[in-house]
Write a protein that holds these residues in place. Structure first.
Motif, mmCIF file in Angstrom:
data_model
loop_
_atom_site.group_PDB
_atom_site.id
_atom_site.type_symbol
_atom_site.label_atom_id
_atom_site.label_comp_id
_atom_site.label_asym_id
_atom_site.label_seq_id
_atom_site.Cartn_x
_atom_site.Cartn_y
_atom_site.Cartn_z
ATOM 1 N N GLU A 32 0.834 -1.203 0.000
ATOM 2 C CA GLU A 32 0.000 0.000 0.000
ATOM 3 C C GLU A 32 0.867 1.251 0.000
ATOM 4 N N ALA A 33 1.905 1.262 0.846
ATOM 5 C CA ALA A 33 2.795 2.423 0.922
ATOM 6 C C ALA A 33 3.481 2.669 -0.421
ATOM 7 N N VAL A 34 3.986 1.612 -1.039
ATOM 8 C CA VAL A 34 4.690 1.738 -2.323
ATOM 9 C C VAL A 34 3.736 2.206 -3.417
ATOM 10 N N THR A 35 2.560 1.604 -3.487
ATOM 11 C CA THR A 35 1.569 1.975 -4.502
ATOM 12 C C THR A 35 1.170 3.440 -4.355
ATOM 13 N N PHE A 36 0.960 3.848 -3.114
ATOM 14 C CA PHE A 36 0.528 5.215 -2.821
ATOM 15 C C PHE A 36 1.583 6.230 -3.247
ATOM 16 N N ILE A 37 2.820 6.030 -2.805
ATOM 17 C CA ILE A 37 3.887 6.993 -3.107
ATOM 18 C C ILE A 37 4.211 7.000 -4.599
ATOM 19 N N LYS A 38 4.201 5.836 -5.238
ATOM 20 C CA LYS A 38 4.439 5.790 -6.693
ATOM 21 C C LYS A 38 3.397 6.627 -7.434
ATOM 22 N N ALA A 39 2.138 6.479 -7.050
ATOM 23 C CA ALA A 39 1.061 7.225 -7.713
ATOM 24 C C ALA A 39 1.242 8.730 -7.528
ATOM 25 N N LEU A 40 1.656 9.142 -6.331
ATOM 26 C CA LEU A 40 1.893 10.571 -6.087
ATOM 27 C C LEU A 40 3.073 11.066 -6.915
ATOM 28 N N ASN A 41 4.163 10.302 -6.914
ATOM 29 C CA ASN A 41 5.350 10.697 -7.684
ATOM 30 C C ASN A 41 5.045 10.827 -9.161
ATOM 31 N N GLU A 42 4.220 9.915 -9.683
ATOM 32 C CA GLU A 42 3.841 9.973 -11.101
ATOM 33 C C GLU A 42 3.084 11.258 -11.433
ATOM 34 N N ALA A 43 2.427 11.824 -10.412
ATOM 35 C CA ALA A 43 1.687 13.085 -10.586
ATOM 36 C C ALA A 43 2.538 14.290 -10.192
ATOM 37 N N ASP A 44 3.861 14.060 -10.039
ATOM 38 C CA ASP A 44 4.802 15.125 -9.690
ATOM 39 C C ASP A 44 4.574 15.662 -8.274
ATOM 40 N N VAL A 45 4.132 14.781 -7.381
ATOM 41 C CA VAL A 45 3.988 15.118 -5.959
ATOM 42 C C VAL A 45 4.995 14.263 -5.199
ATOM 43 N N PHE A 46 5.923 14.918 -4.504
ATOM 44 C CA PHE A 46 7.026 14.218 -3.844
ATOM 45 C C PHE A 46 7.046 14.552 -2.348
ATOM 46 N N PRO A 47 6.303 13.791 -1.548
ATOM 47 C CA PRO A 47 6.271 14.069 -0.106
ATOM 48 C C PRO A 47 7.606 13.755 0.568
ATOM 49 N N ASN A 48 7.861 14.439 1.659
ATOM 50 C CA ASN A 48 9.060 14.173 2.461
ATOM 51 C C ASN A 48 8.852 13.025 3.421
ATOM 52 N N VAL A 49 7.628 12.920 3.949
ATOM 53 C CA VAL A 49 7.329 11.864 4.922
ATOM 54 C C VAL A 49 5.948 11.269 4.661
ATOM 55 N N LEU A 50 5.826 9.998 5.042
ATOM 56 C CA LEU A 50 4.588 9.244 4.902
ATOM 57 C C LEU A 50 4.158 8.771 6.288
ATOM 58 N N ALA A 51 2.965 9.168 6.696
ATOM 59 C CA ALA A 51 2.385 8.651 7.937
ATOM 60 C C ALA A 51 1.683 7.337 7.625
ATOM 61 N N ILE A 52 1.901 6.348 8.471
ATOM 62 C CA ILE A 52 1.339 5.012 8.258
ATOM 63 C C ILE A 52 0.580 4.570 9.508
ATOM 64 N N ALA A 53 -0.293 3.589 9.329
ATOM 65 C CA ALA A 53 -0.929 2.932 10.474
ATOM 66 C C ALA A 53 -0.043 1.752 10.851
ATOM 67 N N ASN A 54 0.638 1.852 11.989
ATOM 68 C CA ASN A 54 1.559 0.785 12.391
ATOM 69 C C ASN A 54 1.323 0.339 13.831
ATOM 70 N N GLY A 55 0.084 0.515 14.283
ATOM 71 C CA GLY A 55 -0.265 0.017 15.615
ATOM 72 C C GLY A 55 -0.410 1.078 16.675
ATOM 73 N N SER A 56 -0.052 2.328 16.351
ATOM 74 C CA SER A 56 -0.200 3.402 17.334
ATOM 75 C C SER A 56 -1.620 3.945 17.311
ATOM 76 N N THR A 57 -1.983 4.632 18.389
ATOM 77 C CA THR A 57 -3.258 5.346 18.444
ATOM 78 C C THR A 57 -2.971 6.747 18.965
ATOM 79 N N HIS A 58 -3.853 7.685 18.633
ATOM 80 C CA HIS A 58 -3.693 9.032 19.172
ATOM 81 C C HIS A 58 -4.176 9.054 20.624
ATOM 82 N N GLY A 59 -3.498 9.846 21.454
ATOM 83 C CA GLY A 59 -3.910 9.976 22.854
ATOM 84 C C GLY A 59 -3.390 8.836 23.707
ATOM 85 N N HIS A 60 -4.141 8.522 24.775
ATOM 86 C CA HIS A 60 -3.717 7.504 25.737
ATOM 87 C C HIS A 60 -4.189 6.114 25.335
ATOM 88 N N THR A 61 -3.531 5.103 25.929
ATOM 89 C CA THR A 61 -3.949 3.708 25.795
ATOM 90 C C THR A 61 -4.420 3.241 27.170
#
Length: 379
Positions: free
Chosen positions: A190-219
């Motif tokens: 998903e990350a690769v597909t997403f960034i490739k699609a953006l790059n093809e449209a001449d959009v080059f982000p510096n950072v990618l936020a991902i869902a990797n098990g964290s949650t916002h706020g407290h646990t």
């Protein structure tokens, strides 16, 4: 070229300079501005680059839930940076969230971006991760709504910035989203597909936020007690970073939802260099409210009672602690005048606490010396 005006630098300048080094740049969500000078002072004393940020929900044209508009937040952060004399920081629009993707929401989002650009923001996080085509026949089709909106908004930012450099963060995989089996994690494909699609449209982000098990706020545990957050999937994060590298996609990982993650774990086990930006938000709100408990107990009691009265009926079965922790942020705007007329001793204590905690965060993030890397890149 020294930044003697102490104005915010482009987020891209900071992130590009630390890229390739074992360092994470802390991005602090400043819901209550009393912590800002303490964070800036710690950044200055440790030579650590830093981002100061608020999300759309926290800071919009109507003041979000913090009472800040882009203009007033920018003014306050710039004043605090100048007061401390710190030069390597970015002003970041966190979570410019799009949840429906219809024409009215996109138009409102562009109006917010226009205000952020006018206020001097130097970095932007487009979050269209809520937009997902569950009927898609492949990953590209599933991500298409997110891709289309992200490209549209990125081009709008670029147009409004009118040739000026800026930081760009994008997001794939909604952070904290759950299904029947638990937290849904971003897959490397998903990350690769997403960034490739953006790059093809001449959009080059510096950072990618991902869902990797964290949650916002407290646990919380089953009894509603706050517990350490140990759910961040480090091996999945490293797998995503490797997949991006293997496909020659030049983008780092932004780690959201760090509050509650033990800092010794961050220090020893986070893949610094894969993760290059780390968001810390609720923690700084806790610093303020924890100080108020002792220094201004009457104000703290008013905030607590207001929050429980308003939100306990909406959170059946949750403990008072859990209801307060999850909703006290909504009291910030309600008690704005009180929170910005604290006595000098309280302000000093908050600044001192923020300073000390920032020292530990910057150390855990491997950020000491990162500001010099940025200054070197400017010459």
């Amino acid at each position: 070229m020294a930044n003697t005006d102490f104005n915010p630098l482009p987020g891209s300048t900071i992130l590009n300079a630390v890229s390739g080094h074992k360092a994470i740049v802390m991005a602090a969500n400043i819901r209550i501005a009393s912590v800002a000078q303490g964070i800036f002072k710690a950044a200055k004393d440790t030579d650590s680059a830093v981002f100061m940020e608020l999300a759309r929900s926290e800071c919009d044209l109507k003041g979000g839930y913090t009472g800040f508009t882009p203009q007033t937040f920018s003014k306050r952060m710039s004043e605090d940076a100048k007061a401390v004399g710190f030069d390597v920081w970015a002003l970041h629009a966190d979570h410019i969230s799009v949840k429906k993707g219809d024409a009215a929401e996109i138009e409102g989002t562009k109006q917010l971006i226009d205000a952020q650009v006018a206020a001097g923001y130097t970095s932007f996080a487009i979050d269209a991760s809520h937009l997902f085509n569950f009927e898609g026949k492949n990953v590209r089709e599933e991500l298409d709504p997110n891709i289309r909106v992200t490209i549209d908004l990125a081009r709008h930012i670029k147009s409004k910035m009118n040739g000026k450099a800026f930081g760009l963060e994008v997001e794939v995989g909604e952070i904290g989203r759950k299904d029947g089996t638990g937290l849904v994690l971003t897959k490397p494909e998903e990350a690769v597909t997403f960034i490739k699609a953006l790059n093809e449209a001449d959009v080059f982000p510096n950072v990618l936020a991902i869902a990797n098990g964290s949650t916002h706020g407290h646990t919380y545990d089953a009894l509603g007690n706050v517990v350490e957050q140990l759910s961040i999937d480090i091996s999945q994060t490293m797998a995503i970073a490797k997949a991006l590298r293997d496909n020659k996609l030049l983008v780092g990982i932004a780690q959201h939802g760090i509050t509650g993650t033990p800092r010794d774990l961050i220090n020893l086990h986070f893949p610094k260099g894969d993760i290059i930006k780390g968001n810390v938000g609720t923690f700084w709100q806790d610093v303020v409210f924890g100080t108020l408990k002792v220094y201004e107990p009457a104000l703290y009691k008013n905030i607590q009672e207001w929050t429980l009265e308003k939100y306990k009926p909406l959170n059946a079965g949750k403990s008072d602690r859990q209801v307060f922790d999850g909703n006290c942020k909504m009291a910030i705007k309600e008690f704005f005048k009180d929170l910005y007329s604290l006595d000098d001793a309280t302000e000093h204590a908050i600044r001192s606490m923020a300073y000390a905690e920032s020292l530990v965060f910057f150390r855990a993030f491997g950020a000491y010396g990162s500001a010099s890397l940025v200054r070197k890149s400017l010459h």
